[in-house]
Design a protein around this motif. Structure first.
Motif, short mmCIF file in Angstrom:
data_model
loop_
_atom_site.label_atom_id
_atom_site.label_comp_id
_atom_site.label_asym_id
_atom_site.label_seq_id
_atom_site.Cartn_x
_atom_site.Cartn_y
_atom_site.Cartn_z
N GLU A 11 -11.30 20.04 16.23
CA GLU A 11 -11.53 20.98 15.01
C GLU A 11 -12.77 21.94 15.48
O GLU A 11 -13.76 21.52 15.95
CB GLU A 11 -12.02 19.86 13.81
CG GLU A 11 -12.69 20.42 12.65
CD GLU A 11 -11.55 21.25 11.88
OE1 GLU A 11 -10.48 20.97 11.38
OE2 GLU A 11 -12.05 22.54 11.75
N ASP A 12 -12.70 23.21 15.02
CA ASP A 12 -13.88 24.15 15.26
C ASP A 12 -14.95 24.28 14.19
O ASP A 12 -15.80 24.30 14.41
CB ASP A 12 -13.26 25.38 15.95
CG ASP A 12 -12.52 26.05 14.83
OD1 ASP A 12 -11.72 25.13 13.98
OD2 ASP A 12 -12.71 27.32 14.36
N GLU A 13 -14.51 23.83 12.99
CA GLU A 13 -15.46 23.93 11.85
C GLU A 13 -16.28 22.71 11.77
O GLU A 13 -15.88 21.47 11.64
CB GLU A 13 -14.70 24.23 10.70
CG GLU A 13 -14.31 25.57 10.31
CD GLU A 13 -13.57 25.70 9.07
OE1 GLU A 13 -13.91 25.43 7.98
OE2 GLU A 13 -12.28 25.88 9.14
N ASP A 55 -6.42 20.55 14.41
CA ASP A 55 -6.66 21.50 13.54
C ASP A 55 -5.71 22.64 14.40
O ASP A 55 -5.78 22.89 15.51
CB ASP A 55 -8.18 22.15 13.78
CG ASP A 55 -8.40 23.46 12.99
OD1 ASP A 55 -7.52 23.74 12.07
OD2 ASP A 55 -9.29 24.19 13.32
N GLY A 57 -5.59 25.89 13.63
CA GLY A 57 -6.37 27.19 13.80
C GLY A 57 -7.78 26.93 14.80
O GLY A 57 -8.74 26.80 14.01
N LYS A 103 -5.63 20.90 4.16
CA LYS A 103 -7.39 21.10 3.90
C LYS A 103 -7.46 21.78 2.56
O LYS A 103 -6.49 22.82 2.42
CB LYS A 103 -8.09 22.07 5.10
CG LYS A 103 -8.07 21.35 6.16
CD LYS A 103 -8.56 22.25 7.37
CE LYS A 103 -8.83 21.69 8.76
NZ LYS A 103 -8.85 22.78 9.81
CA CA Z 1 -9.94 25.85 12.50
#
Ligand code: CA
Length: 234
Positions: A11-13, A55, A57, A103
């Motif tokens: 997950e990048d967030e 994730d 994205g 989400k």
């Molecule tokens: Ca993302």
């Protein structure tokens, strides 16, 4: 000492990753984080996680490509997470993702998806009770796989063969979303038309027969644009 299941959260967030890892660590799992696809792929081979939350994205790679890569060599359970782009979710499930989270999601939903995905890797049929007793029970509903019967509140429900096979399939994968395509192929073979209409008609009939109030189902849930999910038993 108990061995905690390792879950890799890709997950990048940062805020979402922090939330997921905190929930997992507080509930008996060992969470690890990766923020990019590259990092994830190297961690998967070095840490051998028991489950991945992916994730779709990510900044450097398409989540579907990561999934494709994984499925070429492992059946390790993967739960994908995405904002509500239905097309991606269905594509991910058809590529072999075990489940998905839309989400934003909460603690209960996260833990339920994780529990189901891990449990399904442990039993051959995906469902302990079926393996043990030949039945699946949730609330007042019993699917009897040996007798080919469905009972609700003790009463035998008269289902057609197709209706029974749909309920039986969803019960076998209880807790997990099954896509329209998956259900159609399982029931009517790989050459069946991808038309959902017959399935919808069957589902409407099944709901009428087993749900107290078909508009507010207790057992068979519709996942909009994706497929169906049977409620998970105890
Ligand atoms: Ca993302």
């Amino acid at each position: 000492m108990t061995i905690r299941e390792k879950i890799l959260v890709i997950e990048d967030e940062k805020s979402i990753s922090h939330f997921i890892c905190t929930v997992l660590n507080n509930n008996g799992y060992e969470a690890m984080q990766a923020q990019t696809g590259e990092e994830a792929l190297s961690m998967i081979s070095s840490h051998c996680p028991d489950l991945i939350i992916l994730d779709l994205g990510l900044p450097d790679m398409d989540g579907l490509d990561i999934l494709r890569n994984l499925r070429s060599w492992t059946s390790l359970p993967v739960v994908v997470s995405a904002r509500s782009h239905e097309r991606d979710k269905v594509a991910a499930l058809d590529l072999g993702a075990d489940d998905y989270l839309t989400k934003p999601f909460g603690t209960d939903e996260l833990l339920a998806r994780v529990r189901t995905a891990i449990r399904h890797t442990r039993t051959v049929s995906g469902n302990d009770e079926i393996a043990r007793n030949g039945t699946y029970t949730v609330g007042d509903l019993v699917i009897d796989y040996n007798k080919h019967q469905v009972r609700v509140r003790g009463e035998n429900v008269h289902l057609t063969l197709s209706e029974f096979r749909i309920v039986a399939l969803l019960g076998k994968y209880a807790g997990k979303v099954l896509t329209y395509d998956f259900i159609i192929k399982e029931l009517w073979g790989p050459r069946a038309s991808g038309d959902n209409q017959i399935l919808r008609v069957n589902m409407a009939n099944i709901r009428r027969k087993i749900e107290k109030n078909p508009a507010e189902p207790e057992y068979l849930f519709t996942e909009m644009g994706v497929g169906y999910r049977m409620a998970e038993g105890n």
